[in-house]
Write a protein that holds these residues in place. Structure first.
Motif, short mmCIF file in Angstrom:
data_model
loop_
_atom_site.label_atom_id
_atom_site.label_comp_id
_atom_site.label_asym_id
_atom_site.label_seq_id
_atom_site.Cartn_x
_atom_site.Cartn_y
_atom_site.Cartn_z
N LYS A 457 0.84 -1.20 0.00
CA LYS A 457 0.00 0.00 0.00
C LYS A 457 0.88 1.25 0.00
CE LYS A 457 -3.75 -0.23 0.06
NZ LYS A 457 -4.79 -0.29 1.07
N MET A 458 0.43 2.28 -0.76
CA MET A 458 1.07 3.60 -0.76
C MET A 458 -0.02 4.63 -0.51
SD MET A 458 3.59 3.04 -4.08
CE MET A 458 4.65 4.45 -3.80
N ARG A 459 0.18 5.51 0.46
CA ARG A 459 -0.83 6.51 0.80
C ARG A 459 -0.18 7.86 1.03
NH1 ARG A 459 -6.00 4.59 1.95
NH2 ARG A 459 -6.18 2.34 2.41
N ASP A 498 -1.43 -3.77 4.98
CA ASP A 498 -2.25 -2.60 4.67
C ASP A 498 -1.91 -1.48 5.63
OD1 ASP A 498 -4.03 -0.99 3.40
OD2 ASP A 498 -5.78 -2.26 3.75
N LEU A 499 -2.20 -0.27 5.19
CA LEU A 499 -1.89 0.94 5.97
C LEU A 499 -3.01 1.93 5.76
CD1 LEU A 499 1.50 2.75 6.27
CD2 LEU A 499 -0.46 4.02 5.41
N LEU A 500 -3.49 2.53 6.87
CA LEU A 500 -4.58 3.50 6.82
C LEU A 500 -4.19 4.73 7.62
CD1 LEU A 500 -7.60 4.20 6.16
CD2 LEU A 500 -8.17 3.12 8.33
N ILE A 508 -3.08 3.28 11.13
CA ILE A 508 -3.54 1.93 11.42
C ILE A 508 -2.84 1.00 10.43
CG2 ILE A 508 -5.51 0.38 11.60
CD1 ILE A 508 -5.57 2.59 13.64
N VAL A 509 -2.16 -0.02 10.95
CA VAL A 509 -1.46 -0.97 10.08
C VAL A 509 -1.75 -2.38 10.58
CG1 VAL A 509 0.38 0.67 9.53
CG2 VAL A 509 0.68 -0.95 11.41
N ALA A 510 -1.52 -3.36 9.69
CA ALA A 510 -1.70 -4.77 10.07
C ALA A 510 -0.92 -5.64 9.10
CB ALA A 510 -3.17 -5.16 10.06
N GLY A 511 -0.64 -6.88 9.57
CA GLY A 511 0.11 -7.82 8.75
C GLY A 511 -0.50 -9.20 8.83
N ASN A 512 0.34 -10.19 9.07
CA ASN A 512 -0.09 -11.59 9.08
C ASN A 512 -0.03 -12.23 10.47
OD1 ASN A 512 -0.53 -11.58 6.30
ND2 ASN A 512 1.57 -12.19 5.83
N ASN A 513 0.07 -11.43 11.51
CA ASN A 513 0.18 -11.99 12.87
C ASN A 513 -1.11 -11.85 13.68
OD1 ASN A 513 0.28 -9.22 13.17
ND2 ASN A 513 1.83 -9.27 14.79
N VAL A 539 -10.70 -12.25 14.18
CA VAL A 539 -10.77 -13.66 13.82
C VAL A 539 -9.92 -13.84 12.56
CG1 VAL A 539 -12.25 -15.60 13.24
CG2 VAL A 539 -13.08 -13.81 14.77
N GLY A 540 -8.86 -14.59 12.68
CA GLY A 540 -7.95 -14.77 11.55
C GLY A 540 -6.60 -14.14 11.82
N THR A 541 -5.70 -14.30 10.88
CA THR A 541 -4.33 -13.80 11.06
C THR A 541 -3.93 -12.79 9.99
OG1 THR A 541 -3.52 -15.77 9.88
CG2 THR A 541 -3.56 -15.86 12.28
N ALA A 542 -4.20 -13.08 8.71
CA ALA A 542 -3.81 -12.17 7.63
C ALA A 542 -4.85 -11.06 7.50
CB ALA A 542 -3.67 -12.94 6.32
N ILE A 543 -4.45 -9.82 7.82
CA ILE A 543 -5.38 -8.69 7.88
C ILE A 543 -5.02 -7.70 6.79
CG2 ILE A 543 -6.29 -6.85 9.34
CD1 ILE A 543 -5.32 -8.52 11.76
N GLN A 544 -6.05 -7.23 6.06
CA GLN A 544 -5.84 -6.25 5.00
C GLN A 544 -7.16 -5.62 4.62
OE1 GLN A 544 -3.90 -8.71 2.19
NE2 GLN A 544 -5.56 -10.17 2.10
N GLY A 545 -7.10 -4.61 3.72
CA GLY A 545 -8.31 -3.96 3.23
C GLY A 545 -8.94 -2.99 4.20
N PHE A 546 -8.13 -2.11 4.84
CA PHE A 546 -8.67 -1.15 5.80
C PHE A 546 -9.50 -0.08 5.10
CE2 PHE A 546 -5.00 -2.30 8.65
CZ PHE A 546 -5.80 -2.85 9.64
N GLN A 547 -10.67 0.25 5.74
CA GLN A 547 -11.48 1.38 5.32
C GLN A 547 -12.12 2.00 6.56
OE1 GLN A 547 -11.44 2.72 2.43
NE2 GLN A 547 -10.49 1.06 1.25
#
Length: 1007
Positions: A457-459, A498-500, A508-513, A539-547
């Motif tokens: 992601k680039m913002r 992802d990065l928001l 706000i950021v997240a990865g696979n943990n 619920v889950g580990t891989a997080i992406q798609g922030f809005q």
């Protein structure tokens, strides 16, 4: 002219789930589904009547008579009793415990009751039979025929527009007949309304047709229309379903229509249900899933999902390898695949720009188009769509569909800066470019060539650009300088999906943990403020798609589903409000990496195989799902607890509160669950045993609450459940009484206390008796010792007295006073005789003591040649024979008074001996003389005489002490000596007082 490919591809995809004999259903033929006033759901099958919880089939022992029978219909009277119609048995009533079968003389055995319907709130039932319509009065047990003019088989009865509508099984000349209050209605072909699928012009009129008694013409296609009628209707606040029947070539068929958003949809065709013959439809109160009872496939459930997709395959995406998506100024959604660009608008694919179109624009300008690939999309300030590729940039104008090749540089990722420049990424290098070529004023940044870097992601944040990578963490570009933040210096992982940007100070950021990080932005640092993890609802580990939407809801996807968090509730040590949907809720693609928000706050997600639209307003407006927690079983020491009949509710079979367990039944396991849960995998529970637990358990999917060695007392088992897709928490409570061990009950404690007190009293009394007995023995022995001591002292006194008497006799003989000597010897023998008699006595009477003292005083008078006179006074209240006193206790004091007081006086002496008694029987003896006094007598006697005097007094004191040791009446033996003086303070005598306790209370041992 441009040819626009316009194909409607957006659909509300719904999953179909079967529940058949393989899953425990006794038969695949389900005639009726009924929910009673208690929320219990019942199934009428051709193998009996059963309760259905949404997951399990439950058989009631009270319905054993109906097992294996064909049950046609179910209804409930105002008193809560259930009524069933069955083949061969007729009408049955069930009160939750006992089944009653009702026989009618007016109905022949071969006539079948197809359907039951209550009439409002009255105690009357409408019976649709093979012989027509009947009314049954429950209170009067009477049956009345209602349609004598049209005695045909009635298989359905329903309420519509405040009236009862019945449907017959008859078809004649393509017409379907209804019966209304006993009269059948036939629609002429000219009067039959027409229903076509799609948006209707006169919706109110059509709804009256679908909800009323008229038949209508249903246009199945342009070439095919049939006569149909509505035989069942189910609806809630947002959905309406209609079960239709029609005939084709003389064969009855069924179809379900759905009314939503002012449009009628062929629900059966959309969900591929046309192959099912549907007997009944069922929409549970407060839920959106529609259930079907079929003729040959058991139960069928269609899950109603709010997720909408663009289908793949024909007229869909030709290449499932998606890349990016954007929303332009005109409301278009543009989606890029590896080799095509698709424009979607108004629920339709409007335009496809395929690979050959891109080849044509860059032909002759680039070499080798075999490895051509499209990547990312961005829209510049003028609204022009920029498309990056492996050969350079393209621009696309969505207003006129013009495609242009710009070139500049290959780019797998890019973003526009605040100044309109392009920051692109290619071959592990970040570089700045202007729209017309390379930008030399700004630096580039190259990663190590040994690893392939993937930018996720680039913002933009004003003049700052944030770049998230999946290998190196986060890069920040500011003031012509790149700075990297990752695990080494900022506390978050290197893999960032992802990065928001929330505001000027928060990322706000997240990865696979499985963690979502909230980061604080400063001039030099990027620090973790807080995280959201599994315990907070992730619920889950891989997080992406922030809005982050306008309502401050934070959305993201994981490898298991999609999340919605209330961002305002995200504070440290706070309870974060969240919702979660997964596959069973209709979220089928968990691999969406890119998402955007359109002008209507809808979220669009590009997955690898399709395009997903999430109507976020529909989620926020969704009604709470009506379900409940029910206690399934209770295990005591791992064995099912079997309560008595009166201890359970006759309908739900749950124990009636409070449930009492014996003190040894203290290892309990409570099994619970949710009835008719739309997505059981998305349910979480927690529990608390009030009175035992201090805190709630963690939220978990476990449906057991286990307690071992539970102490006696009153408890309340509280269970809370929630479907993660719903914010509402469903409560459940259950009162438990654990009997206290009998030795800990209040009555036992009181009884034991009383017994203990009684035991103490008995023990004390026994102990006192033993002590007293021992004390008596001890006193007896002690008295014997005292007696011996006293006799020893008396023996010491006897020689002293005898010595003095013999001296007196000797004096008279030497003086040749024979007569006096004989008189003296006579008295002396009397005194000696009394001494001998009293020697073995501890006590003698006062009379004996006075007699003895008289003889003694007479001897002393003779000894001292009548130098003194004496007088003995006894109080009139004293009876001398009843008073006891120790012998030889007064004599020493008299002897001392004579020898040391009266003998030295020049005048004739006077000795007075008085006895007086007090009210308690205490005896006082007073010895008074008028001698020279004690001080003056010391000079008239030798030392040996003084010594003997002291010895006599000491012996008397010892006797008194020994006597006092065996007293128990509170008074003691005592004596006192007082010097007497005349008016000139000149010694004029001595007074001695001796006290004697009442002798009757002295323990004596006379021999």
């Amino acid at each position: 002219m441009l040819i626009v490919l316009s194909t409607k591809v957006l659909a509300n995809i719904q999953t179909t789930e079967n529940f058949s004999m393989v899953d425990g259903l006794p038969s695949n033929v389900v005639f009726d589904i009924f929910e009673d006033s208690r929320g219990l759901v019942w199934l009428a099958t051709d193998a009996g009547l059963y309760e259905f919880t949404g997951e399990d089939i439950k058989f009631r022992k009270g319905l054993t008579k109906l097992q294996g029978e064909r049950i046609n219909s179910i209804c409930e009277d105002p008193d809560g009793n259930l009524w069933f119609s069955s083949l061969g048995l007729g009408l049955s009533k069930f009160d939750g415990d006992r089944l009653s079968i009702i026989q009618f003389d007016s109905l022949k055995n071969e006539r079948e009751i197809y359907y039951l319907q209550t009439i409002g709130s009255s105690n009357k039932l409408m019976l649709g039979t093979s012989d027509g319509l009947y009314e049954y009065n429950i209170d009067e047990s009477s049956l009345t025929a209602k349609n004598t003019t049209y005695p045909k088989a009635i298989f359905k009865i329903r309420s519509a527009n405040n009236q009862l509508i019945t449907s017959s099984e008859c078809q004649k000349e393509n017409f379907i007949y209804h019966i209304k209050f006993g009269d059948y209605l036939k629609n002429d072909s000219e009067e039959i309304p027409i229903v076509s699928l799609g948006i209707q012009n006169d919706l109110d009129k059509l709804k009256k047709v679908l909800g009323g008694e008229k038949t209508f013409r249903l246009n199945l296609s342009k070439e095919n229309s049939v006569i149909a009628d509505v035989i069942e209707q189910e609806e809630n606040a947002i959905l309406s379903y209609y079960l239709l029947r029609y005939y084709e070539n003389g064969v009855e068929k069924r179809k379900v229509l759905k009314l939503q958003d002012n449009s009628f949809v062929d629900f059966s065709a959309v969900n591929k249900l046309d192959n099912y013959f549907i007997n009944t439809i069922f929409l549970r109160k407060g839920q959106n899933d529609l259930w079907f009872g079929t003729q040959n496939c058991g139960l069928v459930k269609v899950e109603n999902s709010f997720f909408k997709y663009i289908q793949t395959g024909f007229n869909g995406f030709t290449n499932p390898e998606s890349q990016d998506l954007v929303s332009d100024f005109y409301g278009n959604i543009l989606v890029s695949n590896k080799n095509e660009l698709i424009i979607v608008n108004d629920l339709q694919i409007k335009k496809r720009i395929v690979a050959k179109d891109f080849y044509a624009k860059c032909a002759g300008k680039v070499e080798n188009l075999k490895d051509f690939s499209l990547y990312r999309l961005q829209i510049d300030k003028e609204g022009l769509v920029w498309v990056s590729s492996s050969k350079g940039f393209f621009t696309f104008n969505t207003s006129n569909y013009q495609l242009q090749f710009v070139g500049i540089t290959p780019a797998s990722e890019f973003i526009f800066t605040q100044d309109g420049e392009i920051l692109s990424f290619w071959d592990n290098t970040l570089s700045f470019n202007k729209k017309d070529g390379k930008c030399e004023e700004k630096p580039s940044y190259s990663f190590e060539q040994s690893s392939t870097i993937e930018i996720s992601k680039m913002r933009n944040q004003g003049d700052i650009i944030w770049i998230a990578t999946r290998q190196k963490g986060i890069l920040k570009f500011q003031e012509n300088q790149f700075t990297i933040y990752n695990r080494n210096n900022s506390g978050f992982h290197n893999v960032i999906n992802d990065l928001l940007i929330v505001d000027n100070s928060t990322l706000i950021v997240a990865g696979n943990n499985g963690l979502i990080y909230k980061l604080n932005i400063t001039d030099t640092d990027l620090k973790v403020i807080d995280t959201i993890g599994n315990e907070d609802g992730v619920v889950g580990t891989a997080i992406q798609g922030f809005q982050l939407l306008d309502d401050n809801s934070l959305w993201c996807g994981t490898n298991t589903g999609v999340h919605r968090f209330d961002y305002n509730s995200w504070e440290q040590d706070s309870i974060l409000q969240f919702r979660f949907w997964n596959l069973n809720d209709g979220y089928y693609d968990q691999n969406g990496e890119r998402s955007i928000v359109d002008a209507d706050q809808n979220i669009w997600v590009q997955t690898r195989s399709r395009l997903l639209k999430i109507d976020t307003k529909r989620f926020s407006d969704q009604d709470h799902l009506k379900t409940r927690i029910r206690l399934r079983t209770i295990l005591v020491h791992n064995e099912e607890w079997m309560p008595k009949k009166e201890e359970v509710d006759q309908w739900t079979n749950t124990p009636i509160e409070p449930v009492a367990f014996k003190y040894f039944e203290n290892d309990l396991t409570f099994n619970f669950g949710m009835d008719f849960c739309q997505n059981i995998s998305n349910v979480r529970y927690r529990y608390l045993l009030e009175g035992y637990d201090k805190t709630w358990s963690d939220w978990t999917t476990d449906t057991k609450a286990m307690y071992s060695h539970l102490p006696g007392g009153d408890y309340v088992l509280r269970i809370e459940g929630r479907q993660l897709s719903d914010l509402e928490i469903i409560p459940f409570s259950f009162t438990i009484q654990m009997k206290i061990r009998w030795w800990k009950t209040w009555w036992f404690i009181i009884l034991a206390s009383l017994l203990l007190i009684l035991l103490i009293l008995l023990t004390g009394n026994t102990y006192v008796r033993i002590v007293r007995r021992k004390e008596k023995e001890r006193t007896k022995q002690f008295n014997r010792v005292i007696a011996l001591k006293m006799k020893s002292l008396q023996n010491q006194l006897d020689p002293h007295f005898i010595f003095n008497a013999l001296n007196s006799i000797q004096s008279h003989i030497l003086d040749e006073n024979t007569e006096n000597a004989l008189d003296y010897l006579s008295d002396f023998s009397m005194v000696l005789r009394k001494n001998i008699n009293n020697a073995n006595k501890d006590f003698i009477s006062l009379a004996d003591e006075i007699n003895y003292l008289q003889h003694y005083l007479k001897l002393e008078q003779m000894r001292f040649f009548d130098k003194f006179a004496y007088k003995i006074n006894v109080d009139n209240s004293i009876k001398p024979h009843k008073y006891l006193l120790p012998p030889m206790l007064i004599q020493p004091f008299i002897e001392n008074a004579i020898k040391y007081g009266l003998s030295g006086s020049k005048e004739k002496g006077q000795l007075t001996l008085s006895f007086e008694a007090e009210s308690d029987g205490y005896l006082k003896c007073t010895i008074k003389d008028n001698g020279i006094g004690r001080q003056k007598s010391k000079g008239f006697h030798q030392d040996s005489n003084i010594s003997n005097h002291h010895k006599t007094l000491q012996i008397t004191r010892d006797r008194i002490k020994l006597l006092n040791k065996v007293l128990d009446n509170g008074r003691v033996y005592s004596y006192s000596i007082e010097d007497l003086f005349d008016d000139s303070e000149f010694p004029c005598g001595t007074k001695v007082e001796i006290g004697f306790p009442k002798a009757s209370r002295v323990i004596v041992n006379n021999h």
